[in-house]
Each structure stands twice: as C-alpha cells, then as structure tokens.
Design a protein around this motif. Structure first.
Motif, PDB file in Angstrom:
ATOM      1  N   GLN A 157       0.692  -1.190   0.134  1.00 16.12           N
ATOM      2  CA  GLN A 157       0.158   0.060  -0.290  1.00 16.12           C
ATOM      3  C   GLN A 157       0.706   1.395  -0.095  1.00 16.12           C
ATOM      4  OE1 GLN A 157      -2.484   0.289   3.277  1.00 16.12           O
ATOM      5  NE2 GLN A 157      -2.829   2.368   3.038  1.00 16.12           N
ATOM      6  N   TYR A 158       1.969   1.277   0.891  1.00 15.61           N
ATOM      7  CA  TYR A 158       2.698   2.390   0.880  1.00 15.61           C
ATOM      8  C   TYR A 158       3.630   2.697  -0.368  1.00 15.61           C
ATOM      9  CZ  TYR A 158       0.841   3.607   5.405  1.00 15.61           C
ATOM     10  OH  TYR A 158      -0.059   3.891   6.309  1.00 15.61           O
ATOM     11  N   PHE A 159       3.997   1.779  -0.990  1.00 17.37           N
ATOM     12  CA  PHE A 159       4.917   1.765  -2.106  1.00 17.37           C
ATOM     13  C   PHE A 159       3.763   2.238  -3.342  1.00 17.37           C
ATOM     14  CE2 PHE A 159       7.902  -1.562  -1.049  1.00 17.37           C
ATOM     15  CZ  PHE A 159       9.135  -0.719  -1.071  1.00 17.37           C
ATOM     16  N   GLN A 160       2.517   1.611  -3.276  1.00 17.89           N
ATOM     17  CA  GLN A 160       1.660   2.420  -4.226  1.00 17.89           C
ATOM     18  C   GLN A 160       1.371   3.893  -4.015  1.00 17.89           C
ATOM     19  OE1 GLN A 160      -1.405  -0.529  -3.487  1.00 17.89           O
ATOM     20  NE2 GLN A 160      -0.918  -1.866  -5.217  1.00 17.89           N
ATOM     21  N   ASN A 161       1.415   4.259  -2.859  1.00 20.86           N
ATOM     22  CA  ASN A 161       1.291   5.725  -2.513  1.00 20.86           C
ATOM     23  C   ASN A 161       2.353   6.404  -2.730  1.00 20.86           C
ATOM     24  OD1 ASN A 161      -1.099   4.998  -1.022  1.00 20.86           O
ATOM     25  ND2 ASN A 161      -0.689   5.183   0.974  1.00 20.86           N
ATOM     26  N   ILE A 184       7.357  -7.118  -7.921  1.00 19.56           N
ATOM     27  CA  ILE A 184       8.010  -7.921  -6.970  1.00 19.56           C
ATOM     28  C   ILE A 184       7.340  -8.474  -5.820  1.00 19.56           C
ATOM     29  CG2 ILE A 184      10.092  -8.536  -5.411  1.00 19.56           C
ATOM     30  CD1 ILE A 184      11.777  -6.831  -7.625  1.00 19.56           C
ATOM     31  N   LEU A 185       6.542  -7.355  -5.225  1.00 21.53           N
ATOM     32  CA  LEU A 185       6.126  -7.650  -3.860  1.00 21.53           C
ATOM     33  C   LEU A 185       4.826  -8.088  -3.947  1.00 21.53           C
ATOM     34  CD1 LEU A 185       6.008  -7.251  -0.875  1.00 21.53           C
ATOM     35  CD2 LEU A 185       5.477  -4.871  -0.980  1.00 21.53           C
ATOM     36  N   SER A 186       4.006  -7.706  -5.026  1.00 17.58           N
ATOM     37  CA  SER A 186       2.473  -8.167  -5.137  1.00 17.58           C
ATOM     38  C   SER A 186       2.131  -9.485  -5.032  1.00 17.58           C
ATOM     39  CB  SER A 186       1.974  -7.687  -6.701  1.00 17.58           C
ATOM     40  OG  SER A 186       1.916  -6.285  -6.718  1.00 17.58           O
ATOM     41  N   PRO A 187       2.933 -10.389  -5.489  1.00 21.42           N
ATOM     42  CA  PRO A 187       2.626 -11.710  -5.497  1.00 21.42           C
ATOM     43  C   PRO A 187       2.897 -12.285  -3.950  1.00 21.42           C
ATOM     44  CG  PRO A 187       4.089 -11.443  -7.224  1.00 21.42           C
ATOM     45  CD  PRO A 187       4.216 -10.194  -6.591  1.00 21.42           C
ATOM     46  N   LEU A 188       3.787 -11.777  -3.272  1.00 25.07           N
ATOM     47  CA  LEU A 188       3.935 -12.074  -1.764  1.00 25.07           C
ATOM     48  C   LEU A 188       2.632 -11.730  -0.896  1.00 25.07           C
ATOM     49  CD1 LEU A 188       7.551 -11.220  -1.431  1.00 25.07           C
ATOM     50  CD2 LEU A 188       6.532 -13.565  -1.904  1.00 25.07           C
ATOM     51  N   CYS A 189       1.640 -10.712  -1.249  1.00 29.58           N
ATOM     52  CA  CYS A 189       0.408 -10.116  -0.553  1.00 29.58           C
ATOM     53  C   CYS A 189      -0.626 -11.003  -0.715  1.00 29.58           C
ATOM     54  CB  CYS A 189       0.478  -8.761  -1.124  1.00 29.58           C
ATOM     55  SG  CYS A 189       1.765  -7.701  -0.829  1.00 29.58           S
ATOM     56  N   ILE A 190      -1.516 -10.861   0.316  1.00 29.79           N
ATOM     57  CA  ILE A 190      -2.999 -11.453   0.187  1.00 29.79           C
ATOM     58  C   ILE A 190      -3.779 -10.765  -0.930  1.00 29.79           C
ATOM     59  CG2 ILE A 190      -5.007 -11.936   1.592  1.00 29.79           C
ATOM     60  CD1 ILE A 190      -3.062 -12.176   4.099  1.00 29.79           C
ATOM     61  N   GLY A 191      -3.796  -9.356  -0.653  1.00 31.97           N
ATOM     62  CA  GLY A 191      -4.568  -8.651  -1.659  1.00 31.97           C
ATOM     63  C   GLY A 191      -3.936  -8.521  -2.944  1.00 31.97           C
ATOM     64  N   GLY A 192      -2.723  -8.886  -3.179  1.00 30.68           N
ATOM     65  CA  GLY A 192      -2.390  -8.530  -4.645  1.00 30.68           C
ATOM     66  C   GLY A 192      -2.359  -7.258  -4.892  1.00 30.68           C
TER      67      GLY A 192
END
Length: 193
Positions: A157-161, A184-192
């Motif tokens: 979320q903060y990278f997106q911000n 890189i981070l997105s696949p590691l997240c629940i929400g994608g």
C-alpha cells in the motif's frame, strides 16, 4: 566541484543508488568541507538544508546496512537530526516532515517501534505542506520499514502511495523504480495489486 558532488549525491539518493550517494558524501568530506557542502557559518542556504537532510538519510541507511562502519554512519544521522531539530524550531512548515522522517529512520536503526508513528507523521506533514516528493519518499521509507517487519500487504500500500506522489512530481525514474518494487512484492501479498 562541491555543487556537482551535492547534485550527484541528491540524484543518486532519490534514484536508489546508495553507494554512489555515499561516495559523494565521502568526496565532500575529503574536500574538508562540512557535510552540507557550504560554509557552516551561512547555515541557511538551500544547499545546506537539503544536504543535511539527505546526509542524514544516507547515514542512517548505511548504519543499518554496514555493521563495520555503523558508528560513522550513525554519527552522520545524529548530526543531521540535531540540525533538523533546530531548523524545525525556526520553521516547522519547511522542516517538520524532514525531522519526522529522520527520526523514523533513526528509530528503525535502533529497532524502536516509534519509527512507525514518525513515518506516518512525516507523510502527514509533507502532504499538508504540499511537498509531494518528500511525501513519496516518506511513503517509500515506511514501505521498506514494513517489509523489514514482514508486513507485506501494508508495505505494498505504501509503495503504491509513493508511486502516486512521484507521478504528481513527474519523476518518471522514481515511478519506474517503485513499480519494480510493487511488481516484486505483489505476489507475496494476500490482496495482490
């Protein structure tokens, strides 16, 4: 040469080339100039103010990364914190977000949970004062801190911000760099994404 080293240091820092930023810092130190690149007596030039902030961020970053020279880099960060506190007392509008970000990075170094609140305060002040690039930087630094804490979804979320702020600032190189982190981070997240 000093102004060139300062500019290279600033651009290197924002572009994520920390080794190059540190090299410029060291080159300035070798020139027997204070870390601001200007005479300490003036202390009010834009170059001094920005360099103090960037030097502190560089110092605290390397204090976390390189154990063998942690003391050197911690002193650089502490010196910047001391100066930024004084500047904030004279102009909270211009410096409070910078002080909060330096404090956050210092607390991160010390593994102190107060870092989170300082990152959030830096973001809030930068947004209120319309410092888009520094708001983006604070978002990005908070994201990095959250990654360290294994809080991937919130970090994303903060990278997106940060990306949104850098888009507003029209800093395409920074947008691309943050997009890589998001990818890189997105696949590691629940929400994608």
């Amino acid at each position: 040469a000093r102004n060139l080293y300062q500019k290279i240091k600033y651009v290197s820092y924002f572009c994520g080339d920390m080794d190059k930023a540190a090299k410029q810092y060291d080159l300035l130190e070798e020139l027997n100039v204070n870390s601001s690149g200007v005479q300490a007596a003036t202390g009010r030039t834009g170059l001094f103010l920005i360099s103090t902030f960037i030097d502190g961020l560089i110092g605290l970053y390397f204090a976390r990364k390189h154990q063998e020279d942690e003391a050197k880099w911690t002193r650089v960060g502490e010196k910047a914190l001391e100066i930024m506190m004084k500047l904030t007392n004279s102009s909270s509008w211009n410096f409070s977000n910078k002080l909060y970000l330096l404090q956050a990075e210092y607390f991160f170094l010390k593994n102190d949970d107060r870092a989170y609140a300082c990152y959030k305060a830096s973001i809030k002040k930068a947004r209120e004062h319309k410092f888009n690039h520094e708001e983006g930087l604070a978002h990005e630094k908070l994201a990095t801190y959250l990654l360290y804490k294994n809080q991937h979804d919130e970090a994303l979320q903060y990278f997106q911000n940060a990306k949104k702020c850098y888009v507003i600032w029209d800093a395409n190189v920074l947008v691309q760099r943050v997009e890589k982190a998001i990818t890189i981070l997105s696949p590691l997240c629940i929400g994608g994404m």
